[in-house]
Design a protein around this motif. Structure first.
Motif, short mmCIF file in Angstrom:
data_model
loop_
_atom_site.label_atom_id
_atom_site.label_comp_id
_atom_site.label_asym_id
_atom_site.label_seq_id
_atom_site.Cartn_x
_atom_site.Cartn_y
_atom_site.Cartn_z
N TYR A 91 -11.17 -11.69 46.94
CA TYR A 91 -9.90 -11.05 47.23
C TYR A 91 -8.83 -11.53 46.26
CZ TYR A 91 -6.21 -8.87 50.01
OH TYR A 91 -5.16 -8.08 50.43
N GLY A 184 -9.43 -6.14 45.60
CA GLY A 184 -10.41 -6.60 46.57
C GLY A 184 -11.27 -5.43 47.00
N MET A 185 -12.28 -5.65 47.85
CA MET A 185 -12.70 -6.96 48.34
C MET A 185 -14.21 -7.06 48.10
SD MET A 185 -11.85 -8.55 52.08
CE MET A 185 -12.00 -10.32 52.31
#
Length: 320
Positions: A91, A184-185
């Motif tokens: 992230y 992200g992710m």
């Protein structure tokens, strides 16, 4: 030729197979996933990388869907985003530290940026078609912000490969915040042929389609239960689908899906994708956990929406 490049060459020429086997290779810090006699993918955990990941990933008929660069470059590949390696999970902002752009090349370009590292700690188990691993999300000062326990389950069939990735993140040493960030992710970087057609990719064939009926560039920054990318690879069709579990934080997830080959799920970046209209402010108190469950389905055909919807419903019965 490097050991990794030689391994990728062996992947490209191997013969088809069936039942899943996990083959540890401690010397090269990886676990090879075989479907019968055919390489499917490998869990790569060499400490020289900034995170563990799966690479390369093949279809049932032996075609490689992942970009090779920077790990095992192939001719005419794009050489952007060196942190896009295979299939990974991280992230862009964890307590103000970037765990997404974590490559050595980016560290050198931006030495003042606070960048975290995901450190593989141990293989917890290898049983049948399942691999369980443990990792630490380590801050620049050495503090472990998160402990990650992840279970992979691999399956194979006629014209079909499936990867289940179920990660549990636990706040290890104190509360952890995940400010809304578009980086992200769960990320997958695809090869040249599966990019969208455009000036930089005149031979690209990839087209995104979402469970909500959106297509092409229109899928970016929208919510959906699942997303597919369909294209032509080595003159034959392929569909890559990513499914988002209803119990995941932020479901239905936002999609950070780009025409240049980045196919990513971002359940936590609500504000970034909605021009500030939506915001999640996800956080974990010390000792608390969150589960993120995804299924990646790779089909050697141009799969229709109703087929992916059936895949989705079957997966939900399998994983509660």
């Amino acid at each position: 030729m490097s050991p990794l490049a030689a391994f990728v060459v062996s992947v490209l020429v191997a013969a088809p197979g069936g039942a899943i086997k996990l083959v540890p290779n401690e010397a090269e810090h990886r676990i090879d996933v075989m479907a019968g006699d055919q390489p499917f993918t490998s869990y790569m955990y060499d400490p020289k990388y900034e995170k563990p990941f799966l690479f390369p990933i093949q279809t049932a008929d032996g075609r490689t869907i992942t970009r090779g660069w920077p790990l095992a470059p192939r001719p005419d590949e794009q050489t952007d985003h060196p942190h896009h390696t295979g299939l990974w999970f991280n992230y862009g902002e964890v307590d103000d530290v970037d765990f997404w752009g974590n490559s050595e090349e980016l560290r050198k370009k931006n030495p003042k940026t606070k960048v975290g590292t995901i450190v593989h700690k141990k293989i917890q188990s290898t049983k049948g078609n399942e691999l369980a691993v443990g990792s630490d999300w380590v801050m620049p000062d050495g503090r472990v912000a998160l402990r990650e326990d992840t279970r992979f389950a691999f399956s194979a069939g006629e014209g079909r490969r499936v990867i289940d990735r179920v990660a549990t993140l636990t706040a290890a040493t104190g509360p952890v915040t995940f400010p809304d960030n578009k980086e992200g992710m769960l990320g997958l970087r695809l090869g040249r042929a599966l990019e969208a057609a455009g000036p930089k990719s005149p031979k690209g064939t990839g087209v995104y389609r979402s469970s909500e009926g959106k297509t092409g560039d229109a899928v970016w920054g929208t919510r959906a239960r699942w997303m597919t990318l369909t294209g032509t690879l080595d003159e034959k069709p392929v569909t890559v689908a990513i499914l988002d579990h209803p119990k995941n934080p932020g479901h239905p997830t936002y999609w950070h899906a780009r025409g240049y080959g980045l196919f990513a799920v971002n359940p936590l970046g609500a504000r970034a994708f909605s021009n500030g209209k939506d915001e999640l402010k996800f956080a974990l108190a010390k000792g608390k956990s969150a589960r993120f469950a995804y299924r990646i389905v790779i089909l050697s055909k141009d799969a229709k929406a109703e087929e992916i919807e059936a895949e989705y419903k079957a997966w939900l019965k399998h994983l509660k």
